[in-house]
Motif scaffolding. Structure first.
Motif, PDB file in Angstrom:
ATOM      1  N   GLY A  22       0.848  -1.244   0.028  1.00 33.39           N
ATOM      2  CA  GLY A  22      -0.049  -0.044  -0.073  1.00 33.39           C
ATOM      3  C   GLY A  22       0.732   1.365   0.035  1.00 33.39           C
ATOM      4  O   GLY A  22       1.763   1.241  -0.790  1.00 33.39           O
ATOM      5  N   ALA A  23       0.214   2.032   0.856  1.00 33.92           N
ATOM      6  CA  ALA A  23       0.973   3.454   0.733  1.00 33.92           C
ATOM      7  C   ALA A  23       2.328   3.530   1.287  1.00 33.92           C
ATOM      8  O   ALA A  23       3.088   4.390   0.724  1.00 33.92           O
ATOM      9  CB  ALA A  23       0.062   4.509   1.302  1.00 33.92           C
ATOM     10  N   ALA A  24       2.841   3.138   2.410  1.00 32.64           N
ATOM     11  CA  ALA A  24       3.919   3.221   3.264  1.00 32.64           C
ATOM     12  C   ALA A  24       5.236   3.108   2.376  1.00 32.64           C
ATOM     13  O   ALA A  24       5.964   4.004   2.438  1.00 32.64           O
ATOM     14  CB  ALA A  24       3.673   2.586   4.479  1.00 32.64           C
ATOM     15  N   PRO A  25       5.298   1.754   1.718  1.00 34.08           N
ATOM     16  CA  PRO A  25       6.425   1.558   0.873  1.00 34.08           C
ATOM     17  C   PRO A  25       6.664   2.824  -0.244  1.00 34.08           C
ATOM     18  O   PRO A  25       7.895   3.106  -0.506  1.00 34.08           O
ATOM     19  CB  PRO A  25       6.296   0.293   0.400  1.00 34.08           C
ATOM     20  CG  PRO A  25       5.349  -0.427   1.073  1.00 34.08           C
ATOM     21  CD  PRO A  25       4.294   0.589   1.670  1.00 34.08           C
ATOM     22  N   SER A  26       5.602   2.899  -1.007  1.00 25.85           N
ATOM     23  CA  SER A  26       5.755   3.992  -2.081  1.00 25.85           C
ATOM     24  C   SER A  26       6.014   5.474  -1.563  1.00 25.85           C
ATOM     25  O   SER A  26       6.757   5.977  -2.345  1.00 25.85           O
ATOM     26  CB  SER A  26       4.554   3.822  -3.043  1.00 25.85           C
ATOM     27  OG  SER A  26       3.249   3.933  -2.052  1.00 25.85           O
ATOM     28  N   VAL A  27       5.230   5.779  -0.462  1.00 26.59           N
ATOM     29  CA  VAL A  27       5.724   7.063  -0.141  1.00 26.59           C
ATOM     30  C   VAL A  27       7.104   7.147   0.299  1.00 26.59           C
ATOM     31  O   VAL A  27       7.958   8.096   0.331  1.00 26.59           O
ATOM     32  CB  VAL A  27       4.791   7.664   0.918  1.00 26.59           C
ATOM     33  CG1 VAL A  27       5.082   8.867   1.782  1.00 26.59           C
ATOM     34  CG2 VAL A  27       3.307   7.778   0.596  1.00 26.59           C
TER      35      VAL A  27
END
Length: 115
Positions: free
Chosen positions: A35-40
């Motif tokens: 989800g969002a955490a690795p990509s951010v």
């Protein structure tokens, strides 16, 4: 202001790519993992490399790794307190927060990273 716009756009693109990857992989539980955490985090590191250089981004990545490891320890301790000690959620999370702080700052001290 421009940095925030770039971070927003780059983060959105990377989040979308990870969402597509999570949708393609089996089992579907990977979608939450990607989800969002690795990509951010990747977008933030990319901006850090561009603005401050690879050494600075290396320090930041070590801090991110320390935070992730401390989160794993925190999660394990919360589960143990909830299941084995039968504590309620608020006391278990507050006690585990102390464990998280000790773990993350211990790891940062050992590795020489900065928070």
């Amino acid at each position: 202001m421009t940095e925030y716009v770039v971070r927003f756009l780059l983060g959105g693109v990377v989040v979308s790519l990870f969402a597509v990857l999570g949708d393609v992989l089996r089992p579907k539980s990977f979608a939450g993992l990607l989800g969002a955490a690795p990509s951010v985090a990747l977008a933030t590191l990319g901006i850090a490399v561009y603005q401050h250089g690879a050494d600075y981004a290396g320090l930041q990545s070590r801090a991110m790794i320390a935070g992730a490891l401390a989160l794993a320890v925190y999660s394990f301790v919360v589960c143990q307190l909830l299941i084995r000690a039968r504590l309620r959620a608020i006391p278990a999370t507050l006690l585990s927060l102390v464990v998280w702080l000790v773990t993350v700052f211990g790891l940062l001290t050992i590795t020489g990273a900065q928070a």
